[in-house]
Every structure is written in structure tokens, then in C-alpha cells.
Motif scaffolding. Structure first.
Motif, PDB file in Angstrom:
ATOM      1  N   LEU A 172       4.596  75.178   8.194  1.00  0.00           N
ATOM      2  CA  LEU A 172       4.432  76.579   8.577  1.00  0.00           C
ATOM      3  C   LEU A 172       2.983  76.862   8.970  1.00  0.00           C
ATOM      4  CD1 LEU A 172       5.835  79.301   8.824  1.00  0.00           C
ATOM      5  CD2 LEU A 172       5.458  79.668   6.394  1.00  0.00           C
ATOM      6  N   VAL A 179      11.381  76.181   9.001  1.00  0.00           N
ATOM      7  CA  VAL A 179      10.404  76.867   9.838  1.00  0.00           C
ATOM      8  C   VAL A 179      11.026  77.247  11.176  1.00  0.00           C
ATOM      9  CG1 VAL A 179       8.164  76.670  10.997  1.00  0.00           C
ATOM     10  CG2 VAL A 179       8.502  75.647   8.738  1.00  0.00           C
ATOM     11  N   THR A 217       7.067  81.940  14.758  1.00  0.00           N
ATOM     12  CA  THR A 217       5.884  81.663  13.949  1.00  0.00           C
ATOM     13  C   THR A 217       4.647  81.519  14.823  1.00  0.00           C
ATOM     14  OG1 THR A 217       7.278  80.531  12.329  1.00  0.00           O
ATOM     15  CG2 THR A 217       4.919  80.142  12.196  1.00  0.00           C
ATOM     16  N   TYR A 243      10.157  85.044   6.651  1.00  0.00           N
ATOM     17  CA  TYR A 243      10.586  84.102   5.622  1.00  0.00           C
ATOM     18  C   TYR A 243      10.731  84.814   4.277  1.00  0.00           C
ATOM     19  CZ  TYR A 243       9.026  80.872   9.237  1.00  0.00           C
ATOM     20  OH  TYR A 243       8.856  80.210  10.431  1.00  0.00           O
ATOM     21  N   THR A 298       0.293  80.024   1.629  1.00  0.00           N
ATOM     22  CA  THR A 298       0.454  79.613   3.025  1.00  0.00           C
ATOM     23  C   THR A 298      -0.428  80.437   3.947  1.00  0.00           C
ATOM     24  OG1 THR A 298       2.737  78.908   2.609  1.00  0.00           O
ATOM     25  CG2 THR A 298       2.129  79.346   4.897  1.00  0.00           C
TER      26      THR A 298
END
Length: 293
Positions: free
Chosen positions: A72, A139, A144, A174, A185
Motif C-alpha cells: 500500500l 490493495v 490508491t 480500506y 501505513t
């Protein structure tokens, strides 16, 4: 030359950052502009360089704890790193001198409004976090990368967004990620993001070494103290106060008068309070229904 009032100011702001994990650029940059009369581009440039030095510390902690999805992070950085570096060129496209300073000031005001919206959305979605491991998340590359690109551009222009905007987008994309995994993250992806933005501002912005040193002298102990206190301090009221401060700062940066700012902020506080009361009543009704045999 060290600016000791700025050291104190950055120390106080960094305590809030340590408590909430948000508000670094969103508070530090407006503070320099509104209270210390630092030119907008110099404030953004110096804050980004200071953030690039501080971010890796928290990132290493989360990497060791296993609360980071590196795939990610990779997809986010694919969009955010070039966009953040390019952000300074977008600012320069508005011209030189007063024109570029006004462009940065306006961009920062808009970014702060987005940060307030992000705080509200995060509060609304906060109770819906999942329980999946960071490594088990599937992912979604294209959304993203788009999140990284938009977030990187905002950070490169205004220094706001690496914590307050991108983490909200991750929460929406997410929802199965736990809160600490979202933070981990987001924090790790913010290291190359902020570094790229800082590099662009070092080359083409208005970086000032004395400002950055003053920020670091105050913010490093402030973040540490805030992080220690966060174990027992109530996050809800602090985040609510943070949203109010960000809203007022955004309005002032956008040139809204004092009277209008007071009315808007006051109305937002009343509306937020009413929303909390409605949510509390709804929660009580749901609990009552569950208790009925």
C-alpha cells in the motif's frame, strides 16, 4: 539566529501533534504566518524540511511493530512522490513575489478546510474500523495511486495533508484496516512524500535554515511529550478543538473578516454539538433495543 518565541510556539503545536497524530503542517505553517509574520512560501518550505527530519522516527517504530502495509505504501508513493516534488512548480506558475505568496496563502486556506472536513469524516468513520491484518488487505492500485497523487500535490503546495487528508482517504478505501495500521501505513508513506516535497522546496522554494532549526528545537520535545501524554488524554475533545482552530485559521488565511469568522466558527460549533447530541441519543436507543428481551 534562533527565534525563541517560535521555538515555544512550535513546542506547543507539537504537543497537539503528539496527542492526536494530526495537525503538523496544518497547525505549524498557519502559526508561522499568522503569529510570526513569516512569508507563506518560507513557512511552507521550512515546515516541510523540518517534517522530513522528524517523520522517519515514527515510521521506524511502526515498521518494527508490523503495522505497515508496504505494498500500500508503494502504490501511494508512486503517485505522491512525483506530485509532491511538482507541487512547488505549480506554486511558481503563479508568478514571483507577492503573487506566489498569495497563491500559497490561498492554497493553504483551502487545504485547511479540507483538513477540517477530513477530521469530521474521520470522526464519523472512526468507529467503523476493521480487524484485518495490515498484510491481509487487498490493495486497489488505481484509486490508491490517485489518492497519493492528490495528497502529494496538496502537500507540495501547502505542507498540509500527509497526516490529515491521506489517512482519511485510506480509511474510506480500506475500512478493514485497524486504526494503528492506518496510522502506521500513512506515517511510513509520508516519509518519502514529505522528503520529495522538502527537496523541491530546498531547490525552488524559500527554505530558511534559522526557521527550520527553531521549529525542530521546539517540535521534537513537544511531539515526545504529546505522545507520552496521549496514553491517558481524551482524544475526542482535543480533536474537536483542533478542528475549530483549523477552521478559524483557514478563514483568516482566505481573507474572511473577524466578525464573519466568529459567526462561522460559532455556527460550526453549535452544529457539531447538535450532531453529537443526536448521535448520542441514537446510540442510547440502539443500546436500549438490544437490552429488550
Amino acid at each position: 539566529m534562533i527565534d525563541f518565541p517560535l521555538v515555544v510556539g512550535s513546542f506547543l503545536v507539537a504537543i497537539i501533534v503528539g496527542l492526536t497524530g494530526m495537525g503538523g503542517g496544518a497547525l505549524m505553517t498557519p502559526m508561522m504566518m499568522l503569529f510570526f509574520n513569516v512569508p507563506p512560501l518560507a513557512a511552507v518550505s521550512s515546515d516541510l524540511v523540518a517534517s522530513a527530519i522528524m517523520k522517519p522516527v515514527g515510521g521506524v517504530v511502526h515498521l518494527r511493530r508490523g503495522t505497515v502495509n508496504l505494498r500500500l505504501v508503494g502504490w501511494l508513493c508512486l503517485g505522491s512522490v512525483p506530485a509532491a516534488f511538482s507541487g512547488v512548480f505549480l506554486v511558481r506558475a503563479f508568478g514571483e513575489g507577492a503573487a506566489v505568496q498569495q497563491a500559497v496563502k490561498t492554497a493553504l486556506g483551502i487545504a485547511l478546510l479540507l483538513a477540517v472536513a477530513g477530521l469530521v469524516l474521520k470522526a464519523w468513520l472512526g468507529g467503523k474500523g476493521g480487524s484485518s491484518s495490515a498484510r491481509d488487505i487487498v490493495v486497489r492500485p488505481i484509486p490508491t495511486v490517485l489518492v497519493g497523487t492528490v495528497g502529494g500535490l496538496v502537500v507540495g503546495v501547502s505542507s498540509v495533508g500527509s497526516g490529515s487528508l491521506i489517512i482519511v482517504a485510506l480509511l474510506a478505501l480500506y475500512p478493514a484496516l485497524k486504526a494503528n495500521q492506518l496510522v502506521g501505513t500513512d506515517l511510513v508513506q509520508a516519509v518519502p512524500l514529505v522528503s520529495a516535497a522538502a527537496l523541491g522546496h530546498l531547490f525552488f522554494g524559500d527554505f530558511q535554515l534559522d526557521l527550520t532549526v527553531s521549529l525542530l528545537l521546539g517540535s521534537i520535545p513537544g511531539v515526545y511529550l504529546g505522545a507520552r501524554v496521549s496514553a491517558w488524554a481524551p482524544n475526542g475533545p482535543i480533536r474537536a478543538l483542533l478542528a475549530v482552530v483549523l477552521l478559524a485559521s483557514a478563514l483568516k488565511l482566505l481573507g474572511v473578516g473577524n466578525t464573519a469568522t466568529l459567526w462561522i466558527v460559532g455556527g460550526a460549533v453549535l452544529l457539531g454539538g447538535a450532531g453529537l447530541m443526536v448521535a448520542a441519543r441514537s446510540s442510547r436507543r440502539s443500546e436500549d433495543r438490544l437490552r429488550v428481551p
